[in-house]
Design an enzyme around this catalytic site. Structure first.
Site, PDB file in Angstrom:
ATOM      1  N   CYS A  70      34.054  48.849  31.232  1.00  0.00           N
ATOM      2  CA  CYS A  70      34.961  47.816  30.712  1.00  0.00           C
ATOM      3  C   CYS A  70      34.510  47.373  29.316  1.00  0.00           C
ATOM      4  O   CYS A  70      33.336  47.091  29.092  1.00  0.00           O
ATOM      5  CB  CYS A  70      34.974  46.622  31.669  1.00  0.00           C
ATOM      6  SG  CYS A  70      36.108  45.326  31.136  1.00  0.00           S
TER       7      CYS A  70
ATOM      8  N   CYS B 139      31.326  40.385  29.432  1.00  0.00           N
ATOM      9  CA  CYS B 139      30.966  39.354  30.414  1.00  0.00           C
ATOM     10  C   CYS B 139      29.515  39.585  30.853  1.00  0.00           C
ATOM     11  O   CYS B 139      29.192  40.643  31.419  1.00  0.00           O
ATOM     12  CB  CYS B 139      31.905  39.408  31.603  1.00  0.00           C
ATOM     13  SG  CYS B 139      33.647  39.527  31.121  1.00  0.00           S
TER      14      CYS B 139
ATOM     15  N   CYS C 299      46.751  41.235  46.587  1.00  0.00           N
ATOM     16  CA  CYS C 299      46.220  40.554  45.404  1.00  0.00           C
ATOM     17  C   CYS C 299      45.716  41.610  44.422  1.00  0.00           C
ATOM     18  O   CYS C 299      45.238  42.667  44.840  1.00  0.00           O
ATOM     19  CB  CYS C 299      45.071  39.646  45.845  1.00  0.00           C
ATOM     20  SG  CYS C 299      44.212  38.846  44.483  1.00  0.00           S
TER      21      CYS C 299
ATOM     22  N   ARG D 261      37.485  30.036  48.793  1.00  0.00           N
ATOM     23  CA  ARG D 261      36.844  31.278  49.258  1.00  0.00           C
ATOM     24  C   ARG D 261      35.361  31.295  48.931  1.00  0.00           C
ATOM     25  O   ARG D 261      34.945  31.121  47.771  1.00  0.00           O
ATOM     26  CB  ARG D 261      37.557  32.484  48.625  1.00  0.00           C
ATOM     27  CG  ARG D 261      37.059  33.826  49.138  1.00  0.00           C
ATOM     28  CD  ARG D 261      38.030  34.948  48.790  1.00  0.00           C
ATOM     29  NE  ARG D 261      39.356  34.614  49.255  1.00  0.00           N
ATOM     30  CZ  ARG D 261      40.434  34.575  48.479  1.00  0.00           C
ATOM     31  NH1 ARG D 261      40.369  34.876  47.215  1.00  0.00           N
ATOM     32  NH2 ARG D 261      41.597  34.224  48.988  1.00  0.00           N
TER      33      ARG D 261
END
Ligand code: SAM
Ligand code: DTB
Ligand code: SF4
Length: 335
Positions: free
Chosen positions: A59, A63, A135, A267
């Site tokens: 990616c 991050c 999702c 969650r």
């Protein structure tokens, strides 16, 4: 002693109010979270969601927590977008293990255009036809892509704010908080429910955790689901050397999320490998009502289904046999 109307949904929380909740005596905090929880949800059962990495590694984003970033040296291999059949096979298997929601994650900065995106739309239709909630988390979306995903039957889009606006720049430099909020607004406008949460244990302060919770809780409607992750410290990522998070801090984070966003699913997401059964039980007491089931998250380990079934049986709790009915996460006004 904290006092609130447990039935009320608000989105005008101030940092001061959130801090008072977050830092309350744990007994008061958990009691209030349980009261709010019971006003909006069944107690004693949790939803189980399965995760699948449909496109792994390489990616371009930086991050600092993520083993899939091309900037890290975590040694995660690169796998192109999976084929439709393989994904549907994994979804059927997850369903047979008790999952009612299937979440597909892709290590993209933003969802691609063309054949790959069409393939994702087919995945969404296929998983939906198995009778599961569907999702996706594909990075940033354009408004048209959000509309196309809604048309394919997507239930939810996961896009985390991760941390406070102030700390965000220490973790990610290749995209802004505002860009995250923009994608979330496209998703909401398209009629797809929002799954949005964050990570603790990245070196942020309590004030940053409170800042994140405020950013989530001032959204109207609230995100339908709020994943709270503890950093999984992966060797080769810039955050590998962070101190571990005190489990009771995780409990506080969950309880506060439950109190601020009463109707949302909260969650207990990444990080359960480092939590004892007792700590997880406290998280359920604090209002967590959803977990990821299956021995792998996207690239890192998660307790296996047998361990979770035995934990829940020890606690006398069950997995929800169906996805929970959607609650109204819009404001019910002031006291
Ligand atoms: N690329 C997309 C994105 O960033 O939105 C989707 C996939 S990304 C891996 C999904 C989420 O996983 C991130 O927003 C982050 O909150 C969480 N995550 C990634 N690595 C993690 C780690 N090491 N520990 C805890 N959570 C993590
Ligand atoms: C979320 O908040 N947590 C999940 C899901 N949404 C996509 C991802 C956790 C990933 C943990 C690191 C990994 O396994 O690669
Ligand atoms: Fe890419 Fe998502 Fe990992 Fe960031 S969190 S590096 S965007 S896969």
């Amino acid at each position: 002693m904290l006092e609130f109307n447990p039935g009320l949904i608000r989105y005008d929380w101030t940092e001061g109010e959130i801090e008072a909740i977050y830092t309350a005596p744990l007994t008061d905090l958990v009691f209030l979270a349980q009261s709010v929880h019971r006003a909006h949800h069944e107690s004693g059962s949790v939803q189980s969601c399965a995760l699948l990495s449909i496109k792994t590694g390489g990616c371009p984003e930086d991050c600092a927590y993520c083993p899939q970033s091309a900037h890290s040296n975590a040694g995660v291999g690169r796998d192109p977008l999976m084929e439709l059949d393989e994904v549907l096979e994994a979804a059927r298997k997850a369903k047979s293990h008790g999952a009612t929601r299937f979440c597909m994650g892709a290590a993209w900065r933003s969802a691609p255009q063309g054949e790959e995106f069409d393939r994702v739309l087919d995945m969404v239709r296929g998983v939906g036809s198995l009778g599961m909630e569907v999702c996706c988390t594909l990075g940033m979306l354009s408004e048209d892509q959000a509309v196309a995903l809604a048309g394919a039957g997507l239930t939810a889009y996961n896009h985390n704010l991760d941390t406070s606006p102030e700390f965000y720049g220490k973790i990610i430099t290749t995209r802004t908080y505002q860009e995250r909020l923009e994608t979330l607004s496209y998703v909401r406008r398209a009629g797809v429910t929002v799954c949005c949460g964050g990570i603790i244990g990245m070196g942020e302060t309590r004030q940053d955790r409170i800042g994140l919770l405020r950013q989530l809780a001032i959204q109207n409607p609230h995100p339908d689901s709020v994943p709270i992750n503890t950093l999984v410290r992966v060797a080769g990522t810039p955050l590998a050397g962070q101190d571990s998070v005190e489990p009771l801090e995780f409990v506080r984070m969950i309880a506060t999320a439950r109190i601020l966003m009463p109707a949302s699913m909260v969650r207990l997401a990444a990080g359960r490998m480092s939590l004892s059964d007792e700590a997880q039980a406290l998280c359920f007491l604090a209002g967590a009502n959803s977990i990821f089931l299956g021995d792998k998250l996207l690239t890192t380990p998660n307790p296996d289904a047998d361990a979770d079934h035995s934990l829940l049986s020890k606690l006398g709790m069950t997995l929800m046999s169906e996805a929970p009915p959607r609650q109204d996460t819009r404001s019910t006004g002031e006291d």
